[in-house]
Scaffold this motif. Structure first.
Motif, PDB file in Angstrom:
ATOM      1  N   ASN A   1       1.991  -3.969  47.720  1.00  0.00           N
ATOM      2  CA  ASN A   1       2.928  -5.200  48.466  1.00  0.00           C
ATOM      3  C   ASN A   1       2.836  -4.679  49.782  1.00  0.00           C
ATOM      4  O   ASN A   1       3.294  -3.671  50.111  1.00  0.00           O
ATOM      5  N   VAL A   2       2.436  -5.790  50.771  1.00  0.00           N
ATOM      6  CA  VAL A   2       2.618  -5.549  52.098  1.00  0.00           C
ATOM      7  C   VAL A   2       3.283  -6.750  52.632  1.00  0.00           C
ATOM      8  O   VAL A   2       2.876  -7.948  52.472  1.00  0.00           O
ATOM      9  N   ALA A   3       4.206  -6.488  53.542  1.00  0.00           N
ATOM     10  CA  ALA A   3       5.198  -7.429  54.151  1.00  0.00           C
ATOM     11  C   ALA A   3       6.037  -7.006  55.194  1.00  0.00           C
ATOM     12  O   ALA A   3       6.418  -6.015  55.459  1.00  0.00           O
ATOM     13  N   THR A   4       6.159  -8.126  56.148  1.00  0.00           N
ATOM     14  CA  THR A   4       7.217  -8.108  57.021  1.00  0.00           C
ATOM     15  C   THR A   4       8.220  -8.908  56.836  1.00  0.00           C
ATOM     16  O   THR A   4       8.041 -10.187  56.393  1.00  0.00           O
ATOM     17  N   LEU A   5       9.484  -8.674  56.652  1.00  0.00           N
ATOM     18  CA  LEU A   5      10.801  -9.626  56.580  1.00  0.00           C
ATOM     19  C   LEU A   5      11.598  -9.705  57.734  1.00  0.00           C
ATOM     20  O   LEU A   5      11.648 -10.739  58.495  1.00  0.00           O
ATOM     21  N   GLY A   6      12.524  -8.424  57.961  1.00  0.00           N
ATOM     22  CA  GLY A   6      13.113  -8.660  59.135  1.00  0.00           C
ATOM     23  C   GLY A   6      14.388  -9.304  59.073  1.00  0.00           C
ATOM     24  O   GLY A   6      14.849  -9.640  60.055  1.00  0.00           O
ATOM     25  N   ASN A   7      14.803  -9.582  57.702  1.00  0.00           N
ATOM     26  CA  ASN A   7      15.912 -10.501  57.640  1.00  0.00           C
ATOM     27  C   ASN A   7      17.387  -9.519  57.973  1.00  0.00           C
ATOM     28  O   ASN A   7      18.365 -10.168  58.314  1.00  0.00           O
ATOM     29  N   VAL A   8      17.198  -8.168  57.501  1.00  0.00           N
ATOM     30  CA  VAL A   8      18.373  -7.449  57.561  1.00  0.00           C
ATOM     31  C   VAL A   8      18.107  -6.421  58.835  1.00  0.00           C
ATOM     32  O   VAL A   8      18.939  -6.538  59.531  1.00  0.00           O
ATOM     33  N   VAL A   9      16.917  -6.025  59.022  1.00  0.00           N
ATOM     34  CA  VAL A   9      16.661  -4.933  60.169  1.00  0.00           C
ATOM     35  C   VAL A   9      15.579  -5.898  61.042  1.00  0.00           C
ATOM     36  O   VAL A   9      14.495  -6.383  60.590  1.00  0.00           O
ATOM     37  N   ALA A  10      16.289  -6.239  62.074  1.00  0.00           N
ATOM     38  CA  ALA A  10      15.387  -7.227  63.030  1.00  0.00           C
ATOM     39  C   ALA A  10      14.070  -6.595  63.918  1.00  0.00           C
ATOM     40  O   ALA A  10      13.120  -7.204  63.943  1.00  0.00           O
ATOM     41  N   GLN A  11      14.326  -5.375  63.775  1.00  0.00           N
ATOM     42  CA  GLN A  11      13.126  -4.491  64.411  1.00  0.00           C
ATOM     43  C   GLN A  11      11.706  -4.615  63.669  1.00  0.00           C
ATOM     44  O   GLN A  11      12.035  -4.531  62.317  1.00  0.00           O
ATOM     45  N   LEU A  12      10.621  -5.042  64.139  1.00  0.00           N
ATOM     46  CA  LEU A  12       9.499  -5.284  63.532  1.00  0.00           C
ATOM     47  C   LEU A  12       9.150  -4.084  62.788  1.00  0.00           C
ATOM     48  O   LEU A  12       8.981  -2.848  63.219  1.00  0.00           O
ATOM     49  N   HIS A  13       8.974  -4.301  61.464  1.00  0.00           N
ATOM     50  CA  HIS A  13       8.366  -3.147  60.576  1.00  0.00           C
ATOM     51  C   HIS A  13       7.568  -3.555  59.519  1.00  0.00           C
ATOM     52  O   HIS A  13       7.981  -4.942  59.075  1.00  0.00           O
ATOM     53  N   MET A  14       6.758  -3.019  59.109  1.00  0.00           N
ATOM     54  CA  MET A  14       5.886  -3.362  57.889  1.00  0.00           C
ATOM     55  C   MET A  14       6.001  -2.644  56.747  1.00  0.00           C
ATOM     56  O   MET A  14       5.980  -1.338  56.691  1.00  0.00           O
ATOM     57  N   HIS A  15       6.227  -3.330  55.568  1.00  0.00           N
ATOM     58  CA  HIS A  15       6.517  -2.748  54.261  1.00  0.00           C
ATOM     59  C   HIS A  15       5.265  -2.480  53.470  1.00  0.00           C
ATOM     60  O   HIS A  15       4.647  -3.187  53.655  1.00  0.00           O
ATOM     61  N   VAL A  16       4.802  -1.101  53.136  1.00  0.00           N
ATOM     62  CA  VAL A  16       3.599  -1.187  52.351  1.00  0.00           C
ATOM     63  C   VAL A  16       4.120  -0.020  51.210  1.00  0.00           C
ATOM     64  O   VAL A  16       4.481   0.785  51.132  1.00  0.00           O
ATOM     65  N   ILE A  17       3.974  -1.045  50.141  1.00  0.00           N
ATOM     66  CA  ILE A  17       4.814  -0.502  48.753  1.00  0.00           C
ATOM     67  C   ILE A  17       3.609  -0.397  47.654  1.00  0.00           C
ATOM     68  O   ILE A  17       2.995  -1.507  47.323  1.00  0.00           O
ATOM     69  N   VAL A  18       3.670   0.600  47.122  1.00  0.00           N
ATOM     70  CA  VAL A  18       2.849   0.950  45.792  1.00  0.00           C
ATOM     71  C   VAL A  18       3.558   0.556  44.822  1.00  0.00           C
ATOM     72  O   VAL A  18       4.897   0.887  44.493  1.00  0.00           O
ATOM     73  N   ARG A  19       3.105  -0.573  44.000  1.00  0.00           N
ATOM     74  CA  ARG A  19       3.739  -1.000  42.745  1.00  0.00           C
ATOM     75  C   ARG A  19       2.749  -0.748  41.526  1.00  0.00           C
ATOM     76  O   ARG A  19       1.530  -0.715  41.438  1.00  0.00           O
ATOM     77  N   LYS A  20       3.499  -0.612  40.413  1.00  0.00           N
ATOM     78  CA  LYS A  20       2.966  -0.332  39.070  1.00  0.00           C
ATOM     79  C   LYS A  20       3.558  -1.240  38.083  1.00  0.00           C
ATOM     80  O   LYS A  20       4.783  -1.589  38.424  1.00  0.00           O
ATOM     81  N   LYS A  21       2.834  -1.746  37.169  1.00  0.00           N
ATOM     82  CA  LYS A  21       3.371  -2.651  36.136  1.00  0.00           C
ATOM     83  C   LYS A  21       4.567  -2.170  35.391  1.00  0.00           C
ATOM     84  O   LYS A  21       5.315  -2.530  34.929  1.00  0.00           O
ATOM     85  N   ASN A  22       4.616  -0.837  35.306  1.00  0.00           N
ATOM     86  CA  ASN A  22       5.815  -0.064  34.658  1.00  0.00           C
ATOM     87  C   ASN A  22       6.941   0.208  35.553  1.00  0.00           C
ATOM     88  O   ASN A  22       7.742   1.041  35.251  1.00  0.00           O
ATOM     89  N   ASP A  23       7.096   0.102  36.936  1.00  0.00           N
ATOM     90  CA  ASP A  23       8.290   0.389  37.645  1.00  0.00           C
ATOM     91  C   ASP A  23       9.254  -0.687  37.526  1.00  0.00           C
ATOM     92  O   ASP A  23       9.271  -1.401  36.787  1.00  0.00           O
ATOM     93  N   ASP A  24      10.449   0.192  38.001  1.00  0.00           N
ATOM     94  CA  ASP A  24      11.802  -0.438  37.817  1.00  0.00           C
ATOM     95  C   ASP A  24      11.998  -1.866  38.127  1.00  0.00           C
ATOM     96  O   ASP A  24      12.819  -2.377  37.516  1.00  0.00           O
TER      97      ASP A  24
END
Length: 143
Positions: free
Chosen positions: A78-101
């Motif tokens: 999962n790769v995303a920029t949202l910034g709805n809570v934190v305005a400073q530009l930041h890019m999320h890079v998240i490892v996802r697995k089908k068995n994660d929470d």
């Protein structure tokens, strides 16, 4: 002068620096969840970066996503920029697995964060030292 947003500083563990971006680890042991923050002042949107920085951010993001996919055996990145809570530009890079929470939902807001134990953080950083380029400056290597 670049200053990391207080919320990011409070919710993450600083890993180090790529050419453009500061690499942070979200302090939630449920997911290998990383955040890239371009070290630029007063930037909240991608289009506010000049073209060179936009390209560099994309290079760092795609490189990191590929390394993390291979290192942690992701089913999906999962790769995303949202910034709805934190305005400073930041890019999320998240490892996802089908068995994660949270699968298949987004990770944010799903559960309260489960902070890393110090030994697990050190193990994760040691794994990263094996796969990140020699040009990457880990916090522990700064003098």
């Amino acid at each position: 002068m670049f200053e990391l947003d207080a919320r990011l500083r409070g919710d993450t563990i600083e890993v180090g620096d790529f050419t453009l971006s500061r690499l942070l680890l979200m302090n939630d042991a449920r997911y290998p969840w990383f955040i890239l923050v371009p070290r630029r002042e007063d930037v909240s949107e991608l289009f506010q970066l000049d073209e060179k920085d936009q390209q560099q951010l994309w290079r760092e993001t795609t490189f990191l996503a590929e390394v993390l996919r291979d290192t942690f055996g992701a089913d999906k990145m999962n790769v995303a920029t949202l910034g709805n809570v934190v305005a400073q530009l930041h890019m999320h890079v998240i490892v996802r697995k089908k068995n994660d929470d949270a699968w298949p939902a987004p990770v944010w807001g799903k559960h309260a964060a489960q902070p890393y134990e110090a030994s697990r953080t050190e193990e994760l950083l040691a794994r990263l030292k094996l796969v990140l380029p020699s040009s990457f400056r880990f916090v522990s290597d700064r003098s």
